[in-house]
Design a protein around this motif. Structure first.
Motif, PDB file in Angstrom:
ATOM      1  N   VAL A 193      -1.397 -13.989   4.606  1.00  0.00           N
ATOM      2  CA  VAL A 193      -1.713 -12.902   3.478  1.00  0.00           C
ATOM      3  C   VAL A 193      -0.916 -11.760   5.158  1.00  0.00           C
ATOM      4  CG1 VAL A 193      -4.026 -11.351   3.254  1.00  0.00           C
ATOM      5  CG2 VAL A 193      -3.985 -14.276   3.575  1.00  0.00           C
ATOM      6  N   GLN A 194      -0.343 -10.614   3.973  1.00  0.00           N
ATOM      7  CA  GLN A 194       0.083  -9.779   4.507  1.00  0.00           C
ATOM      8  C   GLN A 194       0.094  -8.314   3.860  1.00  0.00           C
ATOM      9  OE1 GLN A 194       4.395  -9.440   4.517  1.00  0.00           O
ATOM     10  NE2 GLN A 194       4.777  -8.601   6.628  1.00  0.00           N
ATOM     11  N   LEU A 195       0.042  -7.279   4.680  1.00  0.00           N
ATOM     12  CA  LEU A 195      -0.367  -5.884   3.993  1.00  0.00           C
ATOM     13  C   LEU A 195       0.829  -5.472   4.848  1.00  0.00           C
ATOM     14  CD1 LEU A 195      -3.156  -3.814   4.220  1.00  0.00           C
ATOM     15  CD2 LEU A 195      -0.315  -2.799   5.567  1.00  0.00           C
ATOM     16  N   SER A 196       1.657  -4.405   3.879  1.00  0.00           N
ATOM     17  CA  SER A 196       2.813  -3.982   3.775  1.00  0.00           C
ATOM     18  C   SER A 196       2.810  -2.207   3.686  1.00  0.00           C
ATOM     19  CB  SER A 196       4.403  -4.500   4.020  1.00  0.00           C
ATOM     20  OG  SER A 196       4.230  -4.595   2.030  1.00  0.00           O
ATOM     21  N   THR A 210      -0.806   3.146  11.555  1.00  0.00           N
ATOM     22  CA  THR A 210      -1.032   2.147  12.810  1.00  0.00           C
ATOM     23  C   THR A 210      -1.802   0.980  12.775  1.00  0.00           C
ATOM     24  OG1 THR A 210      -0.586   4.225  13.535  1.00  0.00           O
ATOM     25  CG2 THR A 210      -0.611   2.199  15.245  1.00  0.00           C
ATOM     26  N   ALA A 211      -3.437   1.849  12.373  1.00  0.00           N
ATOM     27  CA  ALA A 211      -4.475   0.632  12.143  1.00  0.00           C
ATOM     28  C   ALA A 211      -4.066   0.248  10.931  1.00  0.00           C
ATOM     29  CB  ALA A 211      -6.029   1.529  11.431  1.00  0.00           C
ATOM     30  N   LEU A 212      -3.564   0.033   9.719  1.00  0.00           N
ATOM     31  CA  LEU A 212      -3.693  -0.538   9.249  1.00  0.00           C
ATOM     32  C   LEU A 212      -2.447  -1.617   9.195  1.00  0.00           C
ATOM     33  CD1 LEU A 212      -3.241   1.700   5.622  1.00  0.00           C
ATOM     34  CD2 LEU A 212      -5.344  -0.213   6.188  1.00  0.00           C
ATOM     35  N   LEU A 213      -1.705  -1.740   9.733  1.00  0.00           N
ATOM     36  CA  LEU A 213      -0.614  -2.370  10.032  1.00  0.00           C
ATOM     37  C   LEU A 213      -1.158  -3.343  11.007  1.00  0.00           C
ATOM     38  CD1 LEU A 213       2.483  -0.855  10.010  1.00  0.00           C
ATOM     39  CD2 LEU A 213       1.946  -2.314   8.543  1.00  0.00           C
ATOM     40  N   LYS A 214      -1.837  -2.735  11.729  1.00  0.00           N
ATOM     41  CA  LYS A 214      -2.476  -3.527  12.765  1.00  0.00           C
ATOM     42  C   LYS A 214      -3.350  -5.054  12.335  1.00  0.00           C
ATOM     43  CE  LYS A 214      -4.181  -3.007  17.917  1.00  0.00           C
ATOM     44  NZ  LYS A 214      -5.520  -3.477  17.437  1.00  0.00           N
ATOM     45  N   LEU A 215      -4.332  -4.447  10.648  1.00  0.00           N
ATOM     46  CA  LEU A 215      -4.970  -5.559  10.631  1.00  0.00           C
ATOM     47  C   LEU A 215      -3.657  -6.754  10.532  1.00  0.00           C
ATOM     48  CD1 LEU A 215      -6.551  -3.453   7.640  1.00  0.00           C
ATOM     49  CD2 LEU A 215      -7.222  -4.104   9.461  1.00  0.00           C
ATOM     50  N   ASN A 216      -2.698  -6.737  10.507  1.00  0.00           N
ATOM     51  CA  ASN A 216      -1.711  -8.240  10.314  1.00  0.00           C
ATOM     52  C   ASN A 216      -2.357  -9.414  10.920  1.00  0.00           C
ATOM     53  OD1 ASN A 216      -0.663  -7.465   7.659  1.00  0.00           O
ATOM     54  ND2 ASN A 216       1.045  -5.786   8.763  1.00  0.00           N
ATOM     55  N   ILE A 237     -13.944   8.039   5.856  1.00  0.00           N
ATOM     56  CA  ILE A 237     -13.817   8.192   6.911  1.00  0.00           C
ATOM     57  C   ILE A 237     -12.965   6.372   6.883  1.00  0.00           C
ATOM     58  CG2 ILE A 237     -15.772   6.895   7.964  1.00  0.00           C
ATOM     59  CD1 ILE A 237     -17.321   8.133   6.078  1.00  0.00           C
ATOM     60  N   ILE A 238     -11.976   6.854   7.930  1.00  0.00           N
ATOM     61  CA  ILE A 238     -10.934   6.079   8.533  1.00  0.00           C
ATOM     62  C   ILE A 238     -12.450   4.397   8.793  1.00  0.00           C
ATOM     63  CG2 ILE A 238      -9.241   4.659   9.496  1.00  0.00           C
ATOM     64  CD1 ILE A 238      -8.924   8.115  10.611  1.00  0.00           C
ATOM     65  N   TYR A 239     -12.901   4.680   9.232  1.00  0.00           N
ATOM     66  CA  TYR A 239     -13.679   3.027   9.457  1.00  0.00           C
ATOM     67  C   TYR A 239     -13.973   2.616   7.878  1.00  0.00           C
ATOM     68  CZ  TYR A 239     -16.531  -0.809  10.547  1.00  0.00           C
ATOM     69  OH  TYR A 239     -18.006  -1.580  10.636  1.00  0.00           O
ATOM     70  N   ASN A 240     -14.369   3.242   7.421  1.00  0.00           N
ATOM     71  CA  ASN A 240     -14.382   2.591   5.638  1.00  0.00           C
ATOM     72  C   ASN A 240     -13.511   2.513   5.504  1.00  0.00           C
ATOM     73  OD1 ASN A 240     -17.426   3.483   5.891  1.00  0.00           O
ATOM     74  ND2 ASN A 240     -16.947   4.796   4.677  1.00  0.00           N
ATOM     75  N   LEU A 241     -12.694   2.797   5.112  1.00  0.00           N
ATOM     76  CA  LEU A 241     -11.343   2.552   4.648  1.00  0.00           C
ATOM     77  C   LEU A 241     -10.540   1.112   5.182  1.00  0.00           C
ATOM     78  CD1 LEU A 241      -7.727   4.884   4.763  1.00  0.00           C
ATOM     79  CD2 LEU A 241      -7.749   2.883   5.410  1.00  0.00           C
ATOM     80  N   LEU A 242     -10.428   0.945   6.498  1.00  0.00           N
ATOM     81  CA  LEU A 242     -10.103  -0.007   7.751  1.00  0.00           C
ATOM     82  C   LEU A 242     -11.039  -1.023   6.773  1.00  0.00           C
ATOM     83  CD1 LEU A 242      -9.327   1.546  10.585  1.00  0.00           C
ATOM     84  CD2 LEU A 242      -7.367   0.323   8.737  1.00  0.00           C
ATOM     85  N   ASP A 243     -12.618  -1.070   6.634  1.00  0.00           N
ATOM     86  CA  ASP A 243     -13.547  -1.828   6.577  1.00  0.00           C
ATOM     87  C   ASP A 243     -12.935  -2.439   5.010  1.00  0.00           C
ATOM     88  OD1 ASP A 243     -15.606  -3.442   8.217  1.00  0.00           O
ATOM     89  OD2 ASP A 243     -16.784  -2.475   5.887  1.00  0.00           O
ATOM     90  N   VAL A 246       0.896  -1.738  -0.036  1.00  0.00           N
ATOM     91  CA  VAL A 246      -0.138   0.344  -0.173  1.00  0.00           C
ATOM     92  C   VAL A 246       0.706   1.633  -0.389  1.00  0.00           C
ATOM     93  CG1 VAL A 246      -1.452   0.871   1.388  1.00  0.00           C
ATOM     94  CG2 VAL A 246      -2.086  -1.305   1.268  1.00  0.00           C
ATOM     95  N   ILE A 247       0.537   2.138  -0.942  1.00  0.00           N
ATOM     96  CA  ILE A 247       0.996   3.645  -0.959  1.00  0.00           C
ATOM     97  C   ILE A 247      -0.220   4.859  -0.342  1.00  0.00           C
ATOM     98  CG2 ILE A 247       1.764   6.029  -2.140  1.00  0.00           C
ATOM     99  CD1 ILE A 247       3.187   3.456  -3.780  1.00  0.00           C
ATOM    100  N   LEU A 248       0.803   6.165   0.736  1.00  0.00           N
ATOM    101  CA  LEU A 248      -0.777   6.066   2.145  1.00  0.00           C
ATOM    102  C   LEU A 248      -0.486   7.541   1.674  1.00  0.00           C
ATOM    103  CD1 LEU A 248      -3.438   5.911   3.796  1.00  0.00           C
ATOM    104  CD2 LEU A 248      -1.512   5.259   5.225  1.00  0.00           C
TER     105      LEU A 248
END
Ligand code: GDP
Length: 633
Positions: A461-464, A448-454, A515-521, A433-435
């Motif tokens: 499956v991994q997000l970086s 932080t929240a995105l990396l926590k999804l890991n 909306i951060i929630y939508n992004l993470l969801d 991801v480029i944020l």
């Protein structure tokens, strides 16, 4: 002493989406692996291949004959004999064409898929390989002195008597530093660097990051570091403008060390050199450090082979026809050689060096301007010499056709929905991801929240995060995404026109949220293979506010100029101020002169009123878009 700088690999996941990029295919390795998995049942165990092997060895491992292997290689546009060596990427393509899945040998994981590493190991095994000069790219923030540095290095290192001569700009030049050569690519900035990488080429051996001592680390400095790290190119930092009273080199070191670019003198592995491009201070030191770094990396190539390398720049000259600057990476180029470069070919009619002198040979790391190609190739295209004119033509034609097909099927593996589908089928995958966000507060929180999804996703499956920064999504974000197979996530920011165009052309998936929630969801859904059908915004056009008027009733209308695409009365709109969304809504009125119109095309002016928004300002960009459902494949 200079030591190995290895940029931290983004994510460092088990699977490297860019890993198996083949030549001439834009290096979209991930796509190919995925595509292959789809074509049918795999009946065999994957074959393990080293980073370099001969065609004979390859044939053996693929349980076939040398002739079959050579035939497949020819289909890919390469001529070779049974004893010739190929790198992993090439071998993997041949293997895949013959129905094999491939794995790199464990010990080769570090090098595979990275053409710099591959090239090096290839030449390590070649007894005829000789040391070659390093190829250097200069990067850094605007006005930090990249151009001045390139000019000063060049003029200080041109032999007496030649200094007054005509200095050609062919896109690269070579200087002599204490009897040893260094090649500089003289298009500064990382646009050229990533454009090349996105095409699967890596020309740079050493990156010099210029940071002005009075100004310190700026946004483009950060971007450049991200690019250099993700390409794993050795880095040298040049702290420039130390002649200025306001120069504060320690602050630069401090700032860079916070970004994990640690000076050697502070125990890190990055050499820092203090210079003044203007006062010509420290330039010799810089060249010496570049040589040291090059020595550590033992850059080698075999000059005795037919030449191959990369196109640095190309143009059509009105009197001379197509002119291309080639950087020879291996072998020696001679006049009358038959060359395939990207989708074009030709016989070298004449060759010139960076001072416009006619030359008769070009060895590894030498930039050379050639005449004789039928068309102008593109920067970043790879070139190679063929023995047979007929074959050269065929290969060039095949590459053109391949490219056309590729651009039609705009790479699907970059898409978040495609990623989700792969996960749902039990695939192992890394989501890069480029944020980009409007302010650093939300950037940090989202990161932080995105990396926590890991912590809560299926195994493997991994997000970086390839890169995170604030501000509008720019063309360089898109080129970084292409080069690293990342998607781009924008939070309260939008791409500018150039970035949008680049994304459309390259198929990079850009996703927007406010909306951060939508992004993470949505990202969580993708990572668990459950991404629900989504609606995607499709941009119809962009316009720029040139003037504003207040109507008697208090409403506002603006005079706009349409920059790109078509804007329509029925479109939804987003008002962008310095890349940040300040309003989203519908169109109240769209006029040309006094008439209501349904649509206005690029290049025309119009009057626009927005429902419920009377704060348009000169310089705002208005994006017109509609929503489309994206089918879940
Ligand atoms: P670029 O945008 O990074 O290519 O920067 P330029 O090379 O165009 O330099 C920007 C400005 O900084 C120009 O006015 C240069 O003359 C000036 N400049 C570059 N290097 C130095 C330096 O070492 N010292 C001082 N004082 N000015 C410099």
């Amino acid at each position: 002493m200079a030591s190995t700088y290895q940029g931290r690999r983004p994510g460092g996941g088990s699977r490297r989406p860019g890993g198996k990029g083949g030549r001439g295919k834009g290096g979209r390795g991930g796509a190919r692996t995925v595509a292959l998995r789809r074509t049918g049942p795999i009946v065999r165990e994957p074959v393990t291949l080293p980073s370099v092997l001969t065609l004979g060895e390859l044939a053996e491992r693929l349980e076939t004959t040398g002739v079959e292997v050579i035939k497949e290689l020819m289909k890919l546009g390469m001529m070779a004999t049974i004893n010739q060596q190929v790198d992993y990427a090439t071998a993997a393509r041949v293997a895949q064409a013959l129905g094999w899945e491939t794995n790199p040998e464990e010990s080769d994981l570090s090098g595979q898929g990275d053409s710099f590493e591959t090239r090096r190991s290839e030449s390590d095994l070649d007894p005829e390989a000789r040391t070659r000069p390093p190829v250097v790219t200069i990067m850094g923030h605007v006005d930090h002195g990249k151009t001045k540095l390139l000019d000063s290095i060049r003029s200080a290192n041109v032999a007496e008597g030649e200094a007054g001569g005509i200095t050609q700009h062919i896109g690269a030049y070579q200087v002599d530093a204490q009897g040893r050569k260094i090649t500089f690519l003289d298009t500064p900035g990382h646009e050229a660097f990533t454009a090349m990488r996105a095409r699967g080429a890596q020309a740079t051996d050493v990156a010099v990051l210029v940071v002005a001592a009075d100004d310190g680390v700026m946004p483009t400095t950060r971007e450049a570091v991200a690019h250099i790290k993700s390409a794993q190119v050795p880095l040298v930092v040049a702290i420039n403008k130390i002649d200025l009273p306001a120069a504060n080199p320690d602050r630069v070191k401090q700032q860079l060390s916070e970004m994990e670019v640690m000076p050697e003198e502070w125990g890190g592995d990055v050499p820092f050199v203090e210079v003044s491009a203007l006062a010509k201070l420290g330039l010799e030191d810089l060249l010496e450090v570049i040589q040291l770094v090059a020595d550590v990396h033992e850059l080698k190539a075999n000059p005795l082979k037919p030449a191959s390398g990369v196109v640095v720049e190309a143009k059509i000259d009105r009197t001379r026809g197509p002119v291309a600057t080639l950087l020879v990476q291996s072998g020696t180029l001679n006049p009358r050689d038959v060359v395939v470069a990207g989708g074009t070919w030709g016989r070298v009619k004449a060759m010139f060096d960076d001072r416009g002198r006619k030359i008769r040979r070009a060895e590894p790391s030498m930039p050379v301007e050639i005449l004789g190609l039928l068309e102008a190739p593109q920067a970043g295209d790879q070139f190679m010499v063929f023995t047979d004119e007929k074959l050269a033509r065929e290969v060039a034609e095949r590459r053109t056709a391949e490219r056309r097909a590729e651009s039609l099927s705009a790479d699907r593996s970059f898409k978040l929905t495609e990623f989700s589908r792969e996960v749902s089928e039990g695939g192992v995958a890394e989501l890069r991801v480029i944020l980009k966000a409007d302010v650093s507060g939300s950037l940090g929180a989202i990161q932080t929240a995105l990396l926590k999804l890991n912590e809560d996703v299926p195994d493997g499956v991994q997000l970086s995060i390839t890169y995170a920064g604030t501000g509008a999504i720019g063309e360089s974000d898109v080129s970084l995404a292409t080069a690293t197979h990342s998607i781009i996530i924008g939070f309260n920011v939008r791409p500018d026109v150039a970035a949008k165009r680049a994304a459309d052309a390259s198929g990079v998936d850009i996703r927007f949220y406010n909306i951060i929630y939508n992004l993470l969801d949505e990202v969580r859904a993708a990572m668990t293979g459950l991404l629900a059908p989504i609606f995607q915004d499709v941009t119809d056009g962009y316009a720029e506010v040139r003037e504003t008027f207040k109507l008697p009733g208090g409403d506002m209308v603006a005079g706009l100029y349409v920059l790109d695409g078509r804007i329509s009365r029925n479109s939804r709109t987003r008002v962008l101020r310095s890349g940040t969304v300040v309003h989203e809504g519908t169109v109240r009125s769209l006029k040309r002169f006094k008439d209501d119109v349904r649509e206005v095309a690029a290049g025309y002016e119009c009057g626009l009123g927005l429902d419920g928004f009377n704060d348009l300002q000169v310089g705002d960009q208005v994006e017109f878009f509609h929503r489309e459902e994206v089918a879940r494949t």
